[in-house]
Design a protein around this motif. Structure first.
Motif, PDB file in Angstrom:
ATOM      1  N   PHE A   1       0.798  -1.223   0.000  1.00 34.13           N
ATOM      2  CA  PHE A   1       0.000   0.000   0.000  1.00 34.13           C
ATOM      3  C   PHE A   1       0.834   1.278   0.000  1.00 34.13           C
ATOM      4  CE2 PHE A   1      -3.109  -2.899   2.284  1.00 34.13           C
ATOM      5  CZ  PHE A   1      -3.852  -3.150   1.141  1.00 34.13           C
ATOM      6  N   GLU A   2       2.096   1.186   0.350  1.00 29.41           N
ATOM      7  CA  GLU A   2       2.928   2.381   0.500  1.00 29.41           C
ATOM      8  C   GLU A   2       2.929   3.286  -0.739  1.00 29.41           C
ATOM      9  OE1 GLU A   2       7.271   3.594   2.376  1.00 29.41           O
ATOM     10  OE2 GLU A   2       6.880   1.507   1.888  1.00 29.41           O
ATOM     11  N   PRO A   3       3.031   2.761  -1.969  1.00 30.60           N
ATOM     12  CA  PRO A   3       3.039   3.658  -3.134  1.00 30.60           C
ATOM     13  C   PRO A   3       1.731   4.431  -3.339  1.00 30.60           C
ATOM     14  CG  PRO A   3       3.868   1.486  -3.738  1.00 30.60           C
ATOM     15  CD  PRO A   3       3.293   1.368  -2.354  1.00 30.60           C
ATOM     16  N   ARG A   4       0.659   3.977  -2.726  1.00 25.23           N
ATOM     17  CA  ARG A   4      -0.651   4.644  -2.901  1.00 25.23           C
ATOM     18  C   ARG A   4      -1.077   5.398  -1.647  1.00 25.23           C
ATOM     19  NH1 ARG A   4      -3.886   1.251  -7.242  1.00 25.23           N
ATOM     20  NH2 ARG A   4      -2.122   0.212  -8.186  1.00 25.23           N
TER      21      ARG A   4
ATOM     22  N   SER B   1      -1.834   8.200   0.974  1.00 26.29           N
ATOM     23  CA  SER B   1      -2.181   9.624   0.981  1.00 26.29           C
ATOM     24  C   SER B   1      -1.226  10.412   1.869  1.00 26.29           C
ATOM     25  CB  SER B   1      -3.612   9.814   1.492  1.00 26.29           C
ATOM     26  OG  SER B   1      -4.518   9.192   0.622  1.00 26.29           O
TER      27      SER B   1
ATOM     28  N   ARG C   1      -8.840  -1.758   2.429  1.00 27.05           N
ATOM     29  CA  ARG C   1      -7.874  -0.751   1.969  1.00 27.05           C
ATOM     30  C   ARG C   1      -7.532  -0.971   0.501  1.00 27.05           C
ATOM     31  NH1 ARG C   1      -6.384   4.213   2.110  1.00 27.05           N
ATOM     32  NH2 ARG C   1      -4.168   4.569   1.882  1.00 27.05           N
TER      33      ARG C   1
ATOM     34  N   VAL D   1      -8.054   1.906  -2.462  1.00 27.08           N
ATOM     35  CA  VAL D   1      -6.988   2.551  -3.242  1.00 27.08           C
ATOM     36  C   VAL D   1      -6.757   1.900  -4.600  1.00 27.08           C
ATOM     37  CG1 VAL D   1      -5.840   3.493  -1.211  1.00 27.08           C
ATOM     38  CG2 VAL D   1      -5.126   1.259  -2.104  1.00 27.08           C
ATOM     39  N   GLY D   2      -7.588   0.928  -4.970  1.00 27.82           N
ATOM     40  CA  GLY D   2      -7.500   0.343  -6.293  1.00 27.82           C
ATOM     41  C   GLY D   2      -6.438  -0.719  -6.475  1.00 27.82           C
ATOM     42  N   VAL D   3      -6.063  -1.380  -5.395  1.00 29.15           N
ATOM     43  CA  VAL D   3      -5.148  -2.513  -5.479  1.00 29.15           C
ATOM     44  C   VAL D   3      -5.998  -3.770  -5.625  1.00 29.15           C
ATOM     45  CG1 VAL D   3      -3.495  -3.909  -4.168  1.00 29.15           C
ATOM     46  CG2 VAL D   3      -3.313  -1.421  -4.126  1.00 29.15           C
TER      47      VAL D   3
ATOM     48  N   LEU E   1      -9.432   8.779   2.398  1.00 31.70           N
ATOM     49  CA  LEU E   1      -8.247   8.000   2.007  1.00 31.70           C
ATOM     50  C   LEU E   1      -7.207   8.006   3.114  1.00 31.70           C
ATOM     51  CD1 LEU E   1      -7.879   8.943  -1.762  1.00 31.70           C
ATOM     52  CD2 LEU E   1      -8.620   6.763  -0.792  1.00 31.70           C
TER      53      LEU E   1
ATOM     54  N   GLN F   1      -5.996   4.798   5.467  1.00 34.52           N
ATOM     55  CA  GLN F   1      -4.575   4.496   5.663  1.00 34.52           C
ATOM     56  C   GLN F   1      -4.248   4.400   7.145  1.00 34.52           C
ATOM     57  OE1 GLN F   1      -1.795   7.230   3.778  1.00 34.52           O
ATOM     58  NE2 GLN F   1      -0.196   6.704   5.249  1.00 34.52           N
TER      59      GLN F   1
END
Length: 115
Positions: free
Chosen positions: A12-15, A17, A96, A100-102, A56, A60
């Motif tokens: 999740f880190e690259p996405r 907020s 999550r 965030v679209g993962v 968002l 997170q």
């Protein structure tokens, strides 16, 4: 579960907020010698969560809080968080991912390889 938590945080880190918070929590999770500091970092994440209305960021922070609670409890601390904290990590990670679209399958590949 610690390896899975670290992997989920990296996922999740690259996405994130709030990249600063994400990096701090991921770094702590990756180094078990830092886990006793998870309570302090939890307090910081909670402060950030209370200061925002951004869904968002809130998503997170909720996920990061669960991870920090779980890792802190692994230190056999005298002031542990609720013992059921690990139970919520996977459901929250799935939420999550959707937020965030993962692809949810990436979460499942981490927590249930081969599924």
């Amino acid at each position: 579960m610690a390896v899975e938590i670290a992997s989920l945080l990296r996922l999740f880190e690259p996405r994130a907020s709030d990249p600063e918070s994400a990096a701090q929590v991921a770094a702590l999770a990756a180094d078990s010698t830092k886990w006793p500091n998870a309570h302090r970092l939890f307090d910081e994440v909670r402060r950030r969560w209370l200061a925002t209305t951004d869904p968002l960021r809130q998503g997170q922070y909720v996920f990061e809080e669960l991870c920090l609670k779980t890792l802190y409890n692994e230190t056999a601390a005298i002031d542990p968080f609720d013992s059921d904290s690990p139970y919520y990590v996977v459901p929250c990670a799935i939420g999550r991912a959707r937020q965030v679209g993962v692809p949810v399958q990436r979460v499942l590949d981490i927590v249930a390889p081969g599924s």
